[in-house]
Design a protein around this motif. Structure first.
Motif, short mmCIF file in Angstrom:
data_model
loop_
_atom_site.label_atom_id
_atom_site.label_comp_id
_atom_site.label_asym_id
_atom_site.label_seq_id
_atom_site.Cartn_x
_atom_site.Cartn_y
_atom_site.Cartn_z
N GLY A 315 0.82 -1.21 0.00
CA GLY A 315 0.00 0.00 0.00
C GLY A 315 0.85 1.25 0.00
O GLY A 315 0.51 2.24 -0.67
N LEU A 316 1.97 1.25 0.73
CA LEU A 316 2.86 2.41 0.73
C LEU A 316 3.51 2.60 -0.64
O LEU A 316 3.72 3.74 -1.07
CB LEU A 316 3.94 2.23 1.81
CG LEU A 316 3.45 2.35 3.25
CD1 LEU A 316 4.59 2.05 4.23
CD2 LEU A 316 2.86 3.73 3.52
N GLY A 317 3.78 1.48 -1.33
CA GLY A 317 4.32 1.60 -2.68
C GLY A 317 3.34 2.28 -3.61
O GLY A 317 3.70 3.16 -4.40
N GLY A 318 2.06 1.89 -3.51
CA GLY A 318 1.04 2.54 -4.33
C GLY A 318 0.83 3.99 -3.94
O GLY A 318 0.61 4.85 -4.81
N LEU A 319 0.95 4.27 -2.66
CA LEU A 319 0.80 5.65 -2.19
C LEU A 319 1.93 6.53 -2.73
O LEU A 319 1.71 7.66 -3.15
CB LEU A 319 0.77 5.67 -0.66
CG LEU A 319 0.17 6.89 0.02
CD1 LEU A 319 -1.27 7.11 -0.41
CD2 LEU A 319 0.26 6.72 1.54
N ARG A 352 11.46 6.12 -3.75
CA ARG A 352 10.69 5.51 -2.66
C ARG A 352 9.70 4.48 -3.20
O ARG A 352 9.46 3.44 -2.58
CB ARG A 352 9.96 6.59 -1.86
CG ARG A 352 10.89 7.49 -1.06
CD ARG A 352 10.11 8.39 -0.10
NE ARG A 352 9.20 9.28 -0.82
CZ ARG A 352 9.53 10.50 -1.24
NH1 ARG A 352 10.75 10.96 -1.05
NH2 ARG A 352 8.64 11.26 -1.86
N SER A 353 9.11 4.76 -4.36
CA SER A 353 8.21 3.79 -4.97
C SER A 353 8.95 2.48 -5.25
O SER A 353 8.43 1.39 -4.99
CB SER A 353 7.64 4.36 -6.28
OG SER A 353 6.88 5.52 -6.04
N ALA A 354 10.17 2.61 -5.78
CA ALA A 354 10.96 1.42 -6.09
C ALA A 354 11.34 0.66 -4.82
O ALA A 354 11.38 -0.58 -4.81
CB ALA A 354 12.22 1.82 -6.86
N LEU A 355 11.61 1.39 -3.73
CA LEU A 355 11.96 0.73 -2.47
C LEU A 355 10.84 -0.18 -1.99
O LEU A 355 11.09 -1.24 -1.41
CB LEU A 355 12.28 1.78 -1.40
CG LEU A 355 13.63 2.48 -1.50
CD1 LEU A 355 13.73 3.57 -0.44
CD2 LEU A 355 14.77 1.46 -1.33
N TRP A 356 9.59 0.22 -2.21
CA TRP A 356 8.45 -0.58 -1.78
C TRP A 356 7.98 -1.54 -2.87
O TRP A 356 6.94 -2.19 -2.73
CB TRP A 356 7.28 0.33 -1.38
CG TRP A 356 7.54 1.12 -0.12
CD1 TRP A 356 7.62 2.46 -0.01
CD2 TRP A 356 7.72 0.59 1.20
NE1 TRP A 356 7.86 2.83 1.30
CE2 TRP A 356 7.92 1.69 2.06
CE3 TRP A 356 7.75 -0.70 1.74
CZ2 TRP A 356 8.14 1.55 3.44
CZ3 TRP A 356 7.96 -0.85 3.11
CH2 TRP A 356 8.15 0.26 3.94
N GLY A 357 8.73 -1.63 -3.97
CA GLY A 357 8.41 -2.59 -5.01
C GLY A 357 7.34 -2.15 -5.98
O GLY A 357 6.77 -2.98 -6.71
N GLY A 359 6.29 -0.29 -9.36
CA GLY A 359 6.89 0.15 -10.62
C GLY A 359 6.54 1.59 -10.93
O GLY A 359 5.44 2.06 -10.62
N THR A 360 7.49 2.27 -11.58
CA THR A 360 7.26 3.67 -11.94
C THR A 360 7.09 3.87 -13.44
O THR A 360 6.71 4.96 -13.87
CB THR A 360 8.44 4.54 -11.47
OG1 THR A 360 9.65 4.07 -12.08
CG2 THR A 360 8.59 4.47 -9.95
N GLY A 361 7.35 2.82 -14.23
CA GLY A 361 7.19 2.94 -15.67
C GLY A 361 8.33 3.70 -16.32
O GLY A 361 9.28 4.15 -15.67
N ALA A 362 8.22 3.87 -17.63
CA ALA A 362 9.27 4.53 -18.40
C ALA A 362 9.23 6.04 -18.25
O ALA A 362 10.22 6.73 -18.51
CB ALA A 362 9.16 4.17 -19.88
#
Length: 387
Positions: A315-319, A352-357, A359-362
């Motif tokens: 959930g933190l990754g999505g946030l 931070r998104s990557a740390l929580w797994g 994806g951020t896309g291109a």
């Protein structure tokens, strides 16, 4: 006076007038001929105006993406073993980015081969909107060495160098182009670290943009609360700042909730990032005051989805991923120190998104469908004006 002398004087005066008339006529004819010659002689064509900085920055980004893409493809064909999936992901990333940077007017003679420098026709003739910010010296057509990367670690280093240039150009480019360049640079920076880690190589030197501390005070008339978000759908800096403040407030609340359900290293990481988001919320509020924009109040709480409560790490990754577009908007709608703060926020949000797994896309921070990007030409094929 004798008769012959009078006749002689009259004849001489008449001849003088005739001579003067002939000279005047010849002078007029000479001027006419000269003017016709000047009119018929083609003048030198004016020197073409240099493209705006934003257009040159886009062309340089496209050049680097195509060259690194070709180098990665060659590396994937010639080497095997450790790091090959990461190399393939790098090529895929650069392919999407090149398509996003490509304009129908670009003259691409096909894919560049490793070791080949960018052709002069690689820059697009399509102009961009002139920027109100004074532009520095325009970037070269290819800001990286023309030699191909000989290994995955070398490719990671060159990718990080490209990311650094894109982020620097984003700080001074026009709004929309600044957002695209910041998005491209952010993704390249993350992929450079991922590629280095996959091959066991040291991480390339950090290319994170500096995050200036917002300072100053409102020097104009404070905006009314109704103007913090445009009612007619038109984006504005006050609206982007208000959205950033609200999203950071929500993210802080999400981390507070998640900490009650996490343990071990995940709890330690969440605690550190919670402090970071509290600082970001304070910074966004300070920037709002600098720009005379109203600061949204903190809400007492937010509704968290059941999936967030069941899996707080995901959930933190999505946030975190949801903050990318907010910072992308702020990059496009700001300039100067505020934009540099927004670029730093975009990069750190992607990390931070990557740390929580997550994806951020291109193109992190850019809401765009890659399926709508123009296709790249096959080797040896020049794209048509329609893309």
């Amino acid at each position: 006076m004798t008769i012959w002398s009078v006749v002689n004087d009259d004849t001489g005066e008449k001849r003088g007038r005739e001579l003067f008339a002939r000279i005047a006529l010849l002078s007029v004819l000479a001027l006419v001929v000269a003017s016709l010659g000047l009119a018929l002689t083609p003048g030198s064509p004016p020197e073409p105006a240099a493209p705006p900085f934003s257009e040159q920055a886009r062309a340089a980004a496209l050049t680097d993406a195509m060259r690194l893409r070709a180098a990665g493809a060659e590396l994937g064909r010639s080497a095997g073993g450790t790091g090959q999936p990461a190399v393939a992901r790098t090529v895929s990333l650069l392919t999407s980015q090149a398509r996003a940077l490509l304009l129908p007017g670009d003259l691409l003679p096909g894919e560049m081969v490793p070791g080949q420098s960018a052709p002069a026709s690689f820059a697009s003739p399509v102009p961009a909107t002139p920027s109100s910010t004074p532009s520095p010296a325009a970037p070269p057509a290819a800001s990286l060495p023309a030699t191909a990367a000989s290994s995955a670690p070398a490719l990671a280093t060159e990718l990080a160098s490209s990311a650094s240039q894109r982020l620097a150009d984003a700080a001074v480019a026009d709004g929309g182009m600044a957002r695209l360049l910041a998005s491209v640079g952010t993704a390249q920076l993350l992929q450079a670290s991922s590629l280095a880690a996959a091959t066991g190589a040291p991480a390339p030197p950090p290319a994170d943009p500096p995050g200036p501390r917002p300072s100053g005070a409102c020097t104009g008339k404070p905006a009314s609360p109704s103007s913090s978000g445009p009612s007619d759908g038109e984006a504005s800096l006050p609206g982007a700042l208000a959205a950033t403040v609200r999203r950071e407030h929500e993210t802080v609340y999400g981390y507070q909730v998640a900490l009650t359900r996490l343990s071990g290293t995940a709890a330690t990481l969440a605690s550190e990032l919670l402090a970071r988001h509290e600082a970001l919320a304070t910074g966004a509020e300070s920037l709002s005051r600098v720009h005379c924009a109203p600061v949204p109040p903190r809400e007492a709480g937010y509704t968290m989805a059941p999936a967030f409560l069941a899996s707080p790490a995901a959930g933190l990754g999505g946030l975190e991923a949801s903050t990318l577009t907010v910072y992308g908007d702020l990059v496009a709608l700001s300039e100067g120190e505020t934009r540099r703060w927004a670029i730093a926020g975009l990069v750190s949000a992607a990390r931070r998104s990557a740390l929580w797994g997550s994806g951020t896309g291109a193109l992190p921070g850019l809401a765009a469908d890659p399926a709508g990007f123009p296709g790249l030409p096959s080797p040896g094929v020049t794209p048509s004006p329609g893309g």
